[in-house]
Scaffold this active site. Sequence first.
Site, mmCIF file in Angstrom:
data_model
loop_
_atom_site.group_PDB
_atom_site.id
_atom_site.type_symbol
_atom_site.label_atom_id
_atom_site.label_comp_id
_atom_site.label_asym_id
_atom_site.label_seq_id
_atom_site.Cartn_x
_atom_site.Cartn_y
_atom_site.Cartn_z
ATOM 1 C CD GLU A 20 1.717 -4.037 13.322
ATOM 2 O OE1 GLU A 20 1.183 -3.966 12.955
ATOM 3 O OE2 GLU A 20 2.750 -4.913 11.634
ATOM 4 N NE ARG A 32 -2.439 -1.532 3.462
ATOM 5 C CZ ARG A 32 -1.759 -2.316 3.883
ATOM 6 N NH1 ARG A 32 -1.915 -4.085 3.060
ATOM 7 N NH2 ARG A 32 -1.611 -2.730 4.719
#
Length: 188
Positions: free
Chosen positions: A113, A76
């Site tokens: 994460e 992105r």
Amino acid sequence: MEPAPSALDTAGAAVGGSEWIKDHIRDIPDFPKPGVVYKDITPLLSDPRAFAGTVDALAAGVPGGRIDKVVGIEARGFILAAPVALRLGAGFVPVRKTGKLPGAVTSQSYELEYRSDVLEIHTDALEIGERVLIVDDVLATGGTAVATAALIRSLGAEVVGVACVIELAFLGGRGKLGDLDAVALISY
């Protein structure tokens, strides 16, 4: 819902939080794993006024001085970094995951994460002393931005800052950036 400003309207807009951006981000619960609420920017990208306003706001938030290259992080980050580079009159350089770039590359591992990964950049993508802006969609734990900054510095270029649409402040990524300036248009 507050309408998104046109590309021209955002030239003097304050960077740091616009409700019109939040209105174009949807929450996807339990993605990519249970308990996570994914911030999806697809609606923002599909609205031409919101997309243009976001690109202008990212470009307006750049620290002073010239920018030679804008580095976008897969995937992105590519969507946002390329038009930001055009707005700034700079070149665009992709940073990709392992095995996606042809030719000679340099690599950097990092923690996300949910897992660890490796990023790569072409060894000839930057010149010594070039001023580089990192652009991505989200600043979360900071691992991706820190790894990208390490890649840029390994080629002798200077990282002038990080610009992103969303900061997930509760994950503490900004604190891992050290002395890097970071601009986020919105924060959760």
